[in-house]
Scaffold this motif. Structure first.
Motif, short mmCIF file in Angstrom:
data_model
loop_
_atom_site.label_atom_id
_atom_site.label_comp_id
_atom_site.label_asym_id
_atom_site.label_seq_id
_atom_site.Cartn_x
_atom_site.Cartn_y
_atom_site.Cartn_z
N VAL A 299 0.85 -1.19 0.00
CA VAL A 299 0.00 0.00 0.00
C VAL A 299 0.88 1.24 0.00
CG1 VAL A 299 -1.78 1.27 1.26
CG2 VAL A 299 -1.81 -1.24 1.24
N ASP A 300 0.72 2.07 -1.03
CA ASP A 300 1.48 3.32 -1.10
C ASP A 300 1.21 4.15 0.15
OD1 ASP A 300 2.55 2.76 -3.57
OD2 ASP A 300 1.02 3.86 -4.68
N GLY A 301 2.27 4.73 0.70
CA GLY A 301 2.14 5.58 1.87
C GLY A 301 2.41 4.87 3.18
N LEU A 302 2.43 3.53 3.17
CA LEU A 302 2.78 2.78 4.38
C LEU A 302 4.22 2.30 4.26
CD1 LEU A 302 -0.37 0.51 4.97
CD2 LEU A 302 0.24 2.64 6.15
N PRO A 303 4.97 2.34 5.35
CA PRO A 303 6.36 1.84 5.29
C PRO A 303 6.39 0.36 4.93
CG PRO A 303 5.93 2.96 7.38
CD PRO A 303 4.63 2.83 6.67
N VAL A 304 7.49 -0.03 4.30
CA VAL A 304 7.76 -1.43 3.97
C VAL A 304 9.07 -1.79 4.64
CG1 VAL A 304 8.29 -3.05 2.09
CG2 VAL A 304 6.54 -1.29 1.76
N TYR A 305 9.07 -2.93 5.35
CA TYR A 305 10.23 -3.36 6.12
C TYR A 305 10.86 -4.59 5.50
CZ TYR A 305 8.21 -0.21 9.55
OH TYR A 305 7.69 0.90 10.17
N ASP A 306 12.19 -4.61 5.46
CA ASP A 306 12.88 -5.80 4.96
C ASP A 306 13.00 -6.80 6.10
OD1 ASP A 306 15.03 -4.96 6.57
OD2 ASP A 306 16.12 -4.10 4.89
N ASP A 307 13.64 -7.90 5.85
CA ASP A 307 13.74 -8.96 6.86
C ASP A 307 14.58 -8.56 8.06
OD1 ASP A 307 12.09 -10.64 5.47
OD2 ASP A 307 13.72 -11.67 4.42
N GLY B 55 14.14 -5.64 9.44
CA GLY B 55 13.30 -4.68 10.16
C GLY B 55 13.53 -3.25 9.76
N ASP B 56 14.37 -3.02 8.75
CA ASP B 56 14.65 -1.67 8.29
C ASP B 56 13.58 -1.22 7.29
OD1 ASP B 56 17.02 -1.60 9.81
OD2 ASP B 56 18.12 -2.57 8.17
N ALA B 57 13.14 0.03 7.40
CA ALA B 57 12.18 0.58 6.45
C ALA B 57 12.89 0.83 5.12
CB ALA B 57 11.57 1.87 6.98
N GLY B 58 12.21 0.43 4.07
CA GLY B 58 12.79 0.60 2.74
C GLY B 58 12.18 1.71 1.96
#
Length: 102
Positions: free
Chosen positions: A89-97, A99-102
């Motif tokens: 979903v655009d506008g929500l953070p995405v986290y890698d494995d 735990g860092d926001a990408g």
């Protein structure tokens, strides 16, 4: 089936949105999988259902999930379905494995 049954079911329907599990940090994903979140959740093999409520039943202690609850409440969403194959979903953070926001 009686039309009134269908009408009643439609009146009782609650909005649900499917979204990517990557919107949760690795720590929150692990809590969801272990059924250990601070709010009502129902884990599955690939994510799980999370109850938001309308208005929100309770705010999660997990900051990443709390931010999603805020957006869901504004959109009138009652249930979140986190899924490994769910859309980002655009506008929500995405986290890698990690735990860092990408």
């Amino acid at each position: 089936m009686d039309k009134s049954t269908v009408a009643t079911l439609l009146q009782l329907a609650e909005p649900l949105v499917a979204l990517s599990i990557t919107h949760l940090t690795q720590a929150t994903r692990a809590k969801l999988a272990a059924d250990d979140l601070s709010i009502n959740a129902y884990p599955s093999d690939y994510g799980g259902l999370v109850f938001v409520g309308a208005p929100p039943y309770r705010l999660p202690a997990e900051a990443d999930l709390a931010a999603i609850f805020e957006a869901a409440a504004k959109a009138g969403i009652v249930w979140l379905k986190f899924d490994a194959d769910g859309p980002v979903v655009d506008g929500l953070p995405v986290y890698d494995d990690d735990g860092d926001a990408g």
